[in-house]
Design a protein around this motif. Sequence first.
Motif, PDB file in Angstrom:
ATOM      1  N   GLN A 114       0.826  -1.213   0.000  1.00 43.88           N
ATOM      2  CA  GLN A 114       0.000   0.000   0.000  1.00 43.88           C
ATOM      3  C   GLN A 114       0.861   1.263   0.000  1.00 43.88           C
ATOM      4  O   GLN A 114       2.033   1.229   0.402  1.00 43.88           O
ATOM      5  N   THR A 115       0.265   2.352  -0.451  1.00 39.48           N
ATOM      6  CA  THR A 115       0.902   3.669  -0.349  1.00 39.48           C
ATOM      7  C   THR A 115       0.020   4.542   0.524  1.00 39.48           C
ATOM      8  O   THR A 115      -1.163   4.744   0.223  1.00 39.48           O
ATOM      9  N   LEU A 116       0.607   5.026   1.621  1.00 44.42           N
ATOM     10  CA  LEU A 116      -0.144   5.923   2.497  1.00 44.42           C
ATOM     11  C   LEU A 116      -0.177   7.322   1.879  1.00 44.42           C
ATOM     12  O   LEU A 116       0.669   7.672   1.051  1.00 44.42           O
ATOM     13  N   THR A 117      -1.135   8.111   2.346  1.00 42.05           N
ATOM     14  CA  THR A 117      -1.354   9.431   1.757  1.00 42.05           C
ATOM     15  C   THR A 117      -0.162  10.360   1.982  1.00 42.05           C
ATOM     16  O   THR A 117       0.095  11.253   1.187  1.00 42.05           O
ATOM     17  N   PHE A 118       0.547  10.135   3.102  1.00 40.18           N
ATOM     18  CA  PHE A 118       1.804  10.882   3.271  1.00 40.18           C
ATOM     19  C   PHE A 118       2.864   9.979   3.881  1.00 40.18           C
ATOM     20  O   PHE A 118       2.541   8.960   4.501  1.00 40.18           O
ATOM     21  N   ASN A 119       4.120  10.342   3.618  1.00 39.88           N
ATOM     22  CA  ASN A 119       5.280   9.633   4.173  1.00 39.88           C
ATOM     23  C   ASN A 119       5.410   8.190   3.685  1.00 39.88           C
ATOM     24  O   ASN A 119       5.959   7.344   4.371  1.00 39.88           O
ATOM     25  N   SER A 120       4.916   7.897   2.473  1.00 40.73           N
ATOM     26  CA  SER A 120       5.154   6.601   1.833  1.00 40.73           C
ATOM     27  C   SER A 120       5.975   6.852   0.572  1.00 40.73           C
ATOM     28  O   SER A 120       5.781   7.886  -0.068  1.00 40.73           O
TER      29      SER A 120
END
Length: 353
Positions: A114-120
């Motif tokens: 997954q890719t988080l909305t920030f800090n990924s």
Amino acid sequence: MYKAKAYSAASATSPLAFDSIPRRDTTDRDVQIEILFCGICHSDLHTVRNEWSSIMPTVYPVVPGHEIVGRVTKVGAAVTRFKAGELVGVGCLVDSDHTCPNCKDDLEQLCPNQTLTFNSPDKHNTAPVTYGGYSESIVVDEHFVVRVPTNLSLAGVAPLLCAGITTYSPMRRWGNLTGKKVGVAGLGGLGHMGVKFAKAFGAHVVVFTTSPGKKEDALRLGADEVIISTNPDEMQQHAGSFDFILDTIAVDHDINAYINMLGRDGNITLVGAPETPLQVSSFGLLLGRRSLSGSIIGGLKETQEMLDFCGEHNITADVEVIPIQKVNEAYERLVRSDVKYRFSIDMASLKSQ
Ligand code: NAP
Ligand code: ZN
């Protein structure tokens, strides 16, 4: 690529400050959104201050924000579910692999890629990491965009995208709560949504709070009873009586005190994510065959279901709307549990900067 106004932090000890960040041009599958409101989640603060360094170290500059509500400004050629002008939301996720067993079961929040909305890490290479919602706009794959009910106040809808789904999902998963004794530990952003949902699901709702000043509010929000968790006598009166407890506490605390509140086969689900590990006594779980679980946000299908439920039942977060320029003050107040019950940033305030 284009530039968007935002607020970022340059290090774990820096305040959030005005910045200009890159956003990708819309690809075929993307929705470009003008952000209207963004909630302030305690996870934003944990990340900005690098409190989760052992699990997911923060890459600076960090642009937090994953409780996003806005208006679609542009869509890619292959986008089918949205068009310009519509109100939409974006929560904690902006990408996943779509192929793993979790994604296939609509549980993108458990996808290992997954890719988080920030800090990924940013799969589009627009920047080293993804940048969140403390910004005037964002570009997101349409699969991770949800529809917002039009009958609700937008400032109060924004927190549903994280605080809402994070409390809705584990309660739904636990089954029919009608007539069950349900505890919510911590009356903050997540906790107050937990109270609203538990009430809507027909539970007998009990709030555990360390803040005696929140008692009246807890009752107004839907609690049937309130326990001041620092008072051993009040705790003792309810020992062994709960079916389910949702623990939203953001800092280290004595989890055993809450486990001992559970009845036979009762469950306590952690959604709070303190910086340091909790000490669990086995005996609290053994005696009573109780269980301890965790839960993280929810999948996109369930997030849409939660928003539709909120539209039908007129549920929003209780918010204090602030301009982005007050964000550092808001963080200090969040640490002191001094917010009723979620800050929601009015992004129009960013336009003048
Ligand atoms: P919040 O608004 O700061 O609420 C946390 C509440 O914890 C406070 O309002 C306070 O409630 C209680 N608390 C504070 N200090 C305490 C202490 N020493 N002992 C006992 N209780 C204390 O935070 P939030 O945004 O709701 O987030 C809560 C936690 O959930 C954070 O760790 C956050 O990172 C995490 N989170 C997890 C998920 C997930 O998917 N699992 C999603 C979002 C957030 P009282 O004043 O009532 O005691
Ligand atoms: Zn959050």
